[in-house]
Design a protein around this motif. Structure first.
Motif, mmCIF file in Angstrom:
data_model
loop_
_atom_site.group_PDB
_atom_site.id
_atom_site.type_symbol
_atom_site.label_atom_id
_atom_site.label_comp_id
_atom_site.label_asym_id
_atom_site.label_seq_id
_atom_site.Cartn_x
_atom_site.Cartn_y
_atom_site.Cartn_z
ATOM 1 N N GLU A 59 -94.324 36.853 5.357
ATOM 2 C CA GLU A 59 -94.916 35.910 4.408
ATOM 3 C C GLU A 59 -96.343 36.319 4.074
ATOM 4 O OE1 GLU A 59 -94.251 31.705 5.099
ATOM 5 O OE2 GLU A 59 -92.543 32.190 6.400
ATOM 6 N N GLU A 60 -97.062 36.865 5.044
ATOM 7 C CA GLU A 60 -98.420 37.352 4.780
ATOM 8 C C GLU A 60 -98.398 38.490 3.766
ATOM 9 O OE1 GLU A 60 -102.312 39.231 7.125
ATOM 10 O OE2 GLU A 60 -100.417 38.916 8.197
ATOM 11 N N TRP A 62 -96.057 39.032 1.552
ATOM 12 C CA TRP A 62 -95.665 38.448 0.261
ATOM 13 C C TRP A 62 -96.892 37.854 -0.438
ATOM 14 C CZ3 TRP A 62 -95.878 33.422 -1.646
ATOM 15 C CH2 TRP A 62 -95.151 33.178 -2.820
ATOM 16 N N ASN A 63 -97.723 37.128 0.309
ATOM 17 C CA ASN A 63 -98.946 36.555 -0.259
ATOM 18 C C ASN A 63 -99.894 37.630 -0.757
ATOM 19 O OD1 ASN A 63 -98.924 33.603 -0.199
ATOM 20 N ND2 ASN A 63 -98.737 33.797 2.024
ATOM 21 N N LYS A 64 -100.035 38.712 0.006
ATOM 22 C CA LYS A 64 -100.899 39.814 -0.415
ATOM 23 C C LYS A 64 -100.383 40.421 -1.716
ATOM 24 C CE LYS A 64 -104.069 40.289 2.868
ATOM 25 N NZ LYS A 64 -105.523 40.217 2.566
ATOM 26 N N ILE A 66 -98.656 38.864 -4.059
ATOM 27 C CA ILE A 66 -98.963 37.922 -5.145
ATOM 28 C C ILE A 66 -100.433 38.023 -5.539
ATOM 29 C CG2 ILE A 66 -99.096 35.473 -5.776
ATOM 30 C CD1 ILE A 66 -96.247 36.611 -5.719
ATOM 31 N N GLU A 67 -101.316 38.136 -4.549
ATOM 32 C CA GLU A 67 -102.753 38.290 -4.829
ATOM 33 C C GLU A 67 -103.014 39.570 -5.615
ATOM 34 O OE1 GLU A 67 -104.707 38.157 -1.068
ATOM 35 O OE2 GLU A 67 -104.179 36.044 -0.685
#
Length: 300
Positions: A59-60, A62-64, A66-67
């Motif tokens: 999930e980390e 995935w967030n990176k 998206i950023e």
């Protein structure tokens, strides 16, 4: 068992859960009225889900991701397209070109378009100068335009553009200059010639998220030296390509994967005052290159 191996160990029950989701998402597009759009979306889902499962995306991470995409959107404007840059450095642009420009006999190979083409470049006569004051070594460029059967293509429109010796295209300056670009037309025998600049290497824009990605992965932002062409003629396939300088140390590491062996050319060096093909005697060393262009039939 290592942490990575443990994370990649997937039970049959877990695998079934993941596969069920992929089927459900693909199924959501079953009623798409456009068959091509349906094919594209279902294939996209298949490959994206396979990627997530293959690397066991956290999930980390995935967030990176998206950023990263958000940053690419923020830096994109009417003069800079970071998503095309991303496509280029991942080889997606080049692969799309390969798919859409199938090899055909002796037709000249296509390569990436790049982000610096501008419509309505000035017209020059045969033997004219595209540099318009841009710094760099003068280079005489000549050749013919023919079809794959060897017939000349009179009147073929040839668009050419390139960076100056400092590695900048005119559109990267803020003073509105037009330099290092023009268009011309082949003569009745399909011949063309013009003065340009001997290409030099330069970095793609690397002050944004794509540049950060290249740095993080140990990749260079440098492009091999090249001169862009776009050639159009009625009844023949449009060609977008460029030629490269033989001996350039970046040919094997061009950051957008645009180099093809058939497009690497000899740029012969000549001393100052050596007579040029058009009768000029340049006051500085100059180069000469020949590029014979072969256009494929349409729809090939």
């Amino acid at each position: 068992m290592t942490k990575t191996a443990a994370r990649n160990a997937v039970s049959a029950e877990q695998s079934a859960v993941e596969e069920r989701l992929t089927r459900n998402v693909k199924g959501s597009f079953e009623n798409c009225p456009d068959p091509r759009l349906k094919q594209v979306m279902q294939s996209l889902v298949t490959h994206l889900h396979a990627f997530v499962r293959d690397v066991r995306l956290t999930e980390e991470e995935w967030n990176k991701g998206i950023e990263f995409l958000t940053s690419a959107g923020h830096i994109t404007d009417d003069r800079r397209q970071e998503f095309i840059l991303l496509s280029d450095v991942l080889g997606v642009s080049m692969q799309t070109i390969n798919v859409n420009n199938a090899a055909y006999g002796n037709a000249t190979e296509a390569t990436v378009f790049g982000p610096f083409f501008v419509e309505d470049a000035p017209e020059i006569p045969l033997g004219g100068d595209i540099a318009c004051g841009a710094p760099g070594q003068p280079c005489w460029v000549e050749g013919t335009v023919t079809d794959t059967e060897g017939n000349p293509v009179p009147g073929a429109r040839i668009e050419v553009w390139e960076a100056d010796e400092d590695g900048f295209y005119d559109v990267q300056h803020t003073d509105g200059r037009v330099a290092g670009r023009a268009h011309l037309f082949a003569d009745d025998a399909g011949r063309y010639s013009f003065w340009g600049l001997t290409p030099t290497p330069y970095p793609i824009p690397h002050d944004g998220p794509v540049g950060q990605m290249l740095e993080a992965t140990g990749r260079s932002p440098m492009r091999a030296s090249h001169l862009h062409f776009m050639v159009t003629a009625p009844g023949l396939r449009t060609l977008v390509t460029h030629i490269f300088v033989r001996g350039d140390g970046l040919l094997k590491t061009d950051t957008v994967f645009g180099v093809k062996d058939s497009l690497v050319k000899d740029f012969a060096q000549h001393p100052a005052s050596a007579p040029a093909p058009d009768g000029r005697a340049p006051h500085r060393a100059w180069a000469r290159v020949r590029f014979d262009i072969v256009l494929a039939p349409p729809g090939t």
